[in-house]
Design a protein around this motif. Structure first.
Motif, PDB file in Angstrom:
ATOM      1  N   TYR A   1     104.560  70.936   8.996  1.00  0.00           N
ATOM      2  CA  TYR A   1     104.183  72.167   9.674  1.00  0.00           C
ATOM      3  C   TYR A   1     103.080  72.905   8.929  1.00  0.00           C
ATOM      4  CZ  TYR A   1     108.416  71.334  12.317  1.00  0.00           C
ATOM      5  OH  TYR A   1     109.358  70.753  13.106  1.00  0.00           O
ATOM      6  N   THR A   2     102.205  73.609   9.679  1.00  0.00           N
ATOM      7  CA  THR A   2     101.151  74.410   9.082  1.00  0.00           C
ATOM      8  C   THR A   2     101.751  75.673   8.473  1.00  0.00           C
ATOM      9  OG1 THR A   2     100.734  75.727  11.068  1.00  0.00           O
ATOM     10  CG2 THR A   2      99.574  73.600  10.882  1.00  0.00           C
ATOM     11  N   GLN A   3     100.937  76.387   7.691  1.00  0.00           N
ATOM     12  CA  GLN A   3     101.420  77.599   7.048  1.00  0.00           C
ATOM     13  C   GLN A   3     101.839  78.648   8.081  1.00  0.00           C
ATOM     14  OE1 GLN A   3      98.648  79.167   4.208  1.00  0.00           O
ATOM     15  NE2 GLN A   3     100.023  80.781   3.513  1.00  0.00           N
ATOM     16  N   HIS A   4     101.055  78.780   9.172  1.00  0.00           N
ATOM     17  CA  HIS A   4     101.394  79.735  10.225  1.00  0.00           C
ATOM     18  C   HIS A   4     102.720  79.367  10.892  1.00  0.00           C
ATOM     19  CE1 HIS A   4      99.820  82.167  13.947  1.00  0.00           C
ATOM     20  NE2 HIS A   4     100.915  82.674  13.437  1.00  0.00           N
ATOM     21  N   GLU A   5     102.908  78.081  11.144  1.00  0.00           N
ATOM     22  CA  GLU A   5     104.153  77.632  11.762  1.00  0.00           C
ATOM     23  C   GLU A   5     105.336  77.863  10.830  1.00  0.00           C
ATOM     24  OE1 GLU A   5     102.126  74.140  14.530  1.00  0.00           O
ATOM     25  OE2 GLU A   5     102.990  73.652  12.575  1.00  0.00           O
ATOM     26  N   GLU A   6     105.137  77.611   9.536  1.00  0.00           N
ATOM     27  CA  GLU A   6     106.194  77.865   8.561  1.00  0.00           C
ATOM     28  C   GLU A   6     106.580  79.342   8.557  1.00  0.00           C
ATOM     29  OE1 GLU A   6     108.013  75.960   6.898  1.00  0.00           O
ATOM     30  OE2 GLU A   6     107.021  74.029   6.716  1.00  0.00           O
ATOM     31  N   MET A   7     105.597  80.213   8.696  1.00  0.00           N
ATOM     32  CA  MET A   7     105.872  81.645   8.730  1.00  0.00           C
ATOM     33  C   MET A   7     106.737  81.999   9.943  1.00  0.00           C
ATOM     34  SD  MET A   7     103.259  84.845   9.218  1.00  0.00           S
ATOM     35  CE  MET A   7     103.179  84.481  10.979  1.00  0.00           C
ATOM     36  N   LEU A   8     106.407  81.418  11.096  1.00  0.00           N
ATOM     37  CA  LEU A   8     107.200  81.668  12.293  1.00  0.00           C
ATOM     38  C   LEU A   8     108.647  81.223  12.103  1.00  0.00           C
ATOM     39  CD1 LEU A   8     104.780  80.540  15.140  1.00  0.00           C
ATOM     40  CD2 LEU A   8     105.458  82.876  14.587  1.00  0.00           C
ATOM     41  N   LEU A   9     108.827  80.055  11.483  1.00  0.00           N
ATOM     42  CA  LEU A   9     110.166  79.530  11.267  1.00  0.00           C
ATOM     43  C   LEU A   9     110.961  80.416  10.314  1.00  0.00           C
ATOM     44  CD1 LEU A   9     109.248  75.742  10.988  1.00  0.00           C
ATOM     45  CD2 LEU A   9     110.474  76.841  12.871  1.00  0.00           C
ATOM     46  N   GLU A  10     110.280  81.027   9.355  1.00  0.00           N
ATOM     47  CA  GLU A  10     110.943  81.918   8.403  1.00  0.00           C
ATOM     48  C   GLU A  10     111.297  83.260   9.043  1.00  0.00           C
ATOM     49  OE1 GLU A  10     111.967  81.440   5.304  1.00  0.00           O
ATOM     50  OE2 GLU A  10     111.354  79.337   5.371  1.00  0.00           O
ATOM     51  N   MET A  11     110.451  83.748   9.963  1.00  0.00           N
ATOM     52  CA  MET A  11     110.580  85.107  10.479  1.00  0.00           C
ATOM     53  C   MET A  11     111.320  85.198  11.808  1.00  0.00           C
ATOM     54  SD  MET A  11     109.209  87.028   8.203  1.00  0.00           S
ATOM     55  CE  MET A  11     109.108  88.572   9.125  1.00  0.00           C
ATOM     56  N   CYS A  12     111.535  84.079  12.496  1.00  0.00           N
ATOM     57  CA  CYS A  12     112.043  84.152  13.873  1.00  0.00           C
ATOM     58  C   CYS A  12     113.415  84.823  13.959  1.00  0.00           C
ATOM     59  CB  CYS A  12     112.067  82.765  14.511  1.00  0.00           C
ATOM     60  SG  CYS A  12     113.137  81.580  13.685  1.00  0.00           S
ATOM     61  N   ASN A  13     114.251  84.633  12.925  1.00  0.00           N
ATOM     62  CA  ASN A  13     115.587  85.248  12.956  1.00  0.00           C
ATOM     63  C   ASN A  13     115.515  86.765  13.018  1.00  0.00           C
ATOM     64  OD1 ASN A  13     116.995  82.853  12.938  1.00  0.00           O
ATOM     65  ND2 ASN A  13     117.120  82.744  10.718  1.00  0.00           N
ATOM     66  N   CYS A  14     114.448  87.334  12.473  1.00  0.00           N
ATOM     67  CA  CYS A  14     114.283  88.792  12.515  1.00  0.00           C
ATOM     68  C   CYS A  14     114.126  89.289  13.952  1.00  0.00           C
ATOM     69  CB  CYS A  14     113.071  89.219  11.689  1.00  0.00           C
ATOM     70  SG  CYS A  14     113.192  88.794   9.940  1.00  0.00           S
ATOM     71  N   TYR A  15     113.723  88.402  14.862  1.00  0.00           N
ATOM     72  CA  TYR A  15     113.535  88.760  16.272  1.00  0.00           C
ATOM     73  C   TYR A  15     114.716  88.295  17.129  1.00  0.00           C
ATOM     74  CZ  TYR A  15     108.657  89.635  14.960  1.00  0.00           C
ATOM     75  OH  TYR A  15     107.513  90.108  14.381  1.00  0.00           O
ATOM     76  N   GLY A  16     115.761  87.777  16.468  1.00  0.00           N
ATOM     77  CA  GLY A  16     116.919  87.289  17.209  1.00  0.00           C
ATOM     78  C   GLY A  16     116.714  85.950  17.862  1.00  0.00           C
ATOM     79  N   VAL A  17     115.740  85.166  17.363  1.00  0.00           N
ATOM     80  CA  VAL A  17     115.415  83.858  17.936  1.00  0.00           C
ATOM     81  C   VAL A  17     115.806  82.774  16.943  1.00  0.00           C
ATOM     82  CG1 VAL A  17     113.562  82.364  18.775  1.00  0.00           C
ATOM     83  CG2 VAL A  17     113.528  84.817  19.293  1.00  0.00           C
ATOM     84  N   ASP A  18     116.484  81.725  17.426  1.00  0.00           N
ATOM     85  CA  ASP A  18     116.897  80.628  16.561  1.00  0.00           C
ATOM     86  C   ASP A  18     115.704  79.788  16.109  1.00  0.00           C
ATOM     87  OD1 ASP A  18     119.544  81.310  16.748  1.00  0.00           O
ATOM     88  OD2 ASP A  18     119.997  79.874  18.354  1.00  0.00           O
ATOM     89  N   LYS A  19     115.803  79.271  14.890  1.00  0.00           N
ATOM     90  CA  LYS A  19     114.779  78.373  14.366  1.00  0.00           C
ATOM     91  C   LYS A  19     114.623  77.146  15.265  1.00  0.00           C
ATOM     92  CE  LYS A  19     113.691  75.719  10.159  1.00  0.00           C
ATOM     93  NZ  LYS A  19     114.123  75.414   8.773  1.00  0.00           N
ATOM     94  N   ASP A  20     115.756  76.638  15.810  1.00  0.00           N
ATOM     95  CA  ASP A  20     115.699  75.445  16.669  1.00  0.00           C
ATOM     96  C   ASP A  20     114.852  75.695  17.916  1.00  0.00           C
ATOM     97  OD1 ASP A  20     117.256  74.012  14.946  1.00  0.00           O
ATOM     98  OD2 ASP A  20     119.122  74.287  16.068  1.00  0.00           O
ATOM     99  N   ASP A  21     114.881  76.942  18.438  1.00  0.00           N
ATOM    100  CA  ASP A  21     114.078  77.256  19.618  1.00  0.00           C
ATOM    101  C   ASP A  21     112.586  77.237  19.288  1.00  0.00           C
ATOM    102  OD1 ASP A  21     116.286  77.517  21.219  1.00  0.00           O
ATOM    103  OD2 ASP A  21     116.449  79.680  20.977  1.00  0.00           O
ATOM    104  N   VAL A  22     112.227  77.742  18.106  1.00  0.00           N
ATOM    105  CA  VAL A  22     110.822  77.704  17.687  1.00  0.00           C
ATOM    106  C   VAL A  22     110.368  76.262  17.494  1.00  0.00           C
ATOM    107  CG1 VAL A  22     109.178  78.390  15.895  1.00  0.00           C
ATOM    108  CG2 VAL A  22     110.946  79.992  16.637  1.00  0.00           C
ATOM    109  N   LEU A  23     111.224  75.434  16.881  1.00  0.00           N
ATOM    110  CA  LEU A  23     110.887  74.018  16.698  1.00  0.00           C
ATOM    111  C   LEU A  23     110.685  73.325  18.043  1.00  0.00           C
ATOM    112  CD1 LEU A  23     113.387  73.109  13.834  1.00  0.00           C
ATOM    113  CD2 LEU A  23     110.903  73.251  13.645  1.00  0.00           C
ATOM    114  N   LEU A  24     111.541  73.659  19.013  1.00  0.00           N
ATOM    115  CA  LEU A  24     111.415  73.065  20.343  1.00  0.00           C
ATOM    116  C   LEU A  24     110.084  73.438  20.980  1.00  0.00           C
ATOM    117  CD1 LEU A  24     112.577  71.538  22.760  1.00  0.00           C
ATOM    118  CD2 LEU A  24     113.762  73.628  23.430  1.00  0.00           C
ATOM    119  N   LEU A  25     109.696  74.708  20.874  1.00  0.00           N
ATOM    120  CA  LEU A  25     108.426  75.147  21.452  1.00  0.00           C
ATOM    121  C   LEU A  25     107.237  74.475  20.757  1.00  0.00           C
ATOM    122  CD1 LEU A  25     109.229  78.954  21.847  1.00  0.00           C
ATOM    123  CD2 LEU A  25     108.937  77.301  23.702  1.00  0.00           C
TER     124      LEU A  25
END
Length: 323
Positions: A259-283
């Motif tokens: 994953y790119t640095q931007h994508e890694e950031m999304l994976l780290e921060m998504c829980n703060c928005y109530g979104v599962d990491k698995d959903d970000v990976l799927l997208l």
């Protein structure tokens, strides 16, 4: 690594629509161990049917027909044999004293030597796993003895699954993981390479509310579950494989840099928005850019609606009312 998944329904009380959703949910969850290809095998009119494609599971619609009583599935992380050539993907067809389908999680290291030593027929399948199919076929019988011989002949790390034309499921447990659950009230077995795959899938249709038994498997086990749900066991002599650690180090390095640095950031921060990491990976796997996903995170309903549109999921838990 790859993932194995599937189920065997011996009481036939779960609605077809639920089983169809469960198959897709298992396949989607199994993507955590491979997105290069995915496939399933099932029996239709006593014939082994295999459907596989060189795509991530969530981009495939698995539609086994109504009346299917067992599914054997696989998601692939390619190690040998280009996944773009679909014959290299799992499951593989085979024939001994009966037709069967075969899938493998792991890596075999002595496939070339075995083909030469056993004078196995030439094939256009480049995958190391296929030598195990050929070893079973050479013995002209599918049973505990032929599976024991195969498992003690190959070298590498593995867990194998086999589905025969009589809807009997075999699990040959090597050094690679396997989780097997039995829902006796519902009359169904579920399996997956890891417990996380299993539970991520089952919770989508409310099945974790039902009692179940976890069936322990260890290196050297051969399990057979027949179409009536009867489970029997045999053993093979398990061997330690010292090349497994080096392969896992290679896989971990590959995954760390995927994953790119931007994508890694999304994976780290998504829980703060109530979104599962698995959903970000799927997208991400479905082709959405990091910028697009970041915009979605600001609108929870948008991201959940997008996930539902991709997976075609809806709540099926009320199907189980009265069971």
């Amino acid at each position: 690594m790859c993932a194995l998944f599937g189920w065997l329904d011996y009481k036939h009380i779960i609605p077809y629509k639920v089983l169809k959703k469960l198959t897709q949910a298992l396949a989607n969850a199994a993507e955590e161990r491979g997105t290069d290809a995915a496939g399933i095998a099932y029996i239709r009119d006593k014939r082994v049917t295999i459907y596989k494609r060189p795509k991530p599971a969530h981009k495939i619609r698995f539609n086994a027909p109504d009346g299917t009583t067992a599914i054997m599935g696989h998601t692939r992380l390619t190690t040998q044999g280009n996944q773009k050539f679909n014959q290299n993907n799992h499951p593989f067809p085979g024939h001994a004293d009966r037709d069967f389908a075969f899938a493998h999680n792991g890596v075999l290291y002595n496939d070339a030597e075995l083909r030469k030593a056993n004078n196995l027929p030439e094939t256009n399948i480049e995958t190391d796993s296929y030598v195990a199919v050929q070893l079973i076929e050479q013995q002209k019988k599918l049973d505990f003895d032929s599976l024991k011989n195969m498992a003690e002949t190959v070298q590498g790390n593995f867990t194998f699954t086999v589905l025969d034309e009589d809807n009997s499921l075999y699990i040959i447990k090597g050094s690679n993981p396997m989780c097997l659950l039995h829902f006796e009230v519902l009359g169904i077995y579920f399996y997956a390479s890891t417990e996380s795959i299993m539970k991520n899938a089952l919770k989508k249709v409310g099945m974790l509310n039902f009692p179940y038994t976890k069936i322990e498997t260890v290196h050297g086990d051969i399990l057979r579950i027949d179409s009536k749900g009867f489970l029997s066991r045999s053993k093979f002599e398990g061997k330690e494989d010292f090349r497994y650690d080096s392969f896992m180090r290679y896989y971990d390095d590959w995954e760390d840099n995927y994953y790119t640095q931007h994508e890694e950031m999304l994976l780290e921060m998504c829980n703060c928005y109530g979104v599962d990491k698995d959903d970000v990976l799927l997208l991400l796997d479905y082709g959405y850019t990091a910028d697009e996903i970041e915009d979605m995170l600001c609108d929870y309903s948008l991201i959940t609606d997008t996930i539902k549109a991709i997976t075609g999921e809806e709540d099926d838990s009320d199907f189980f009312v009265g069971i």
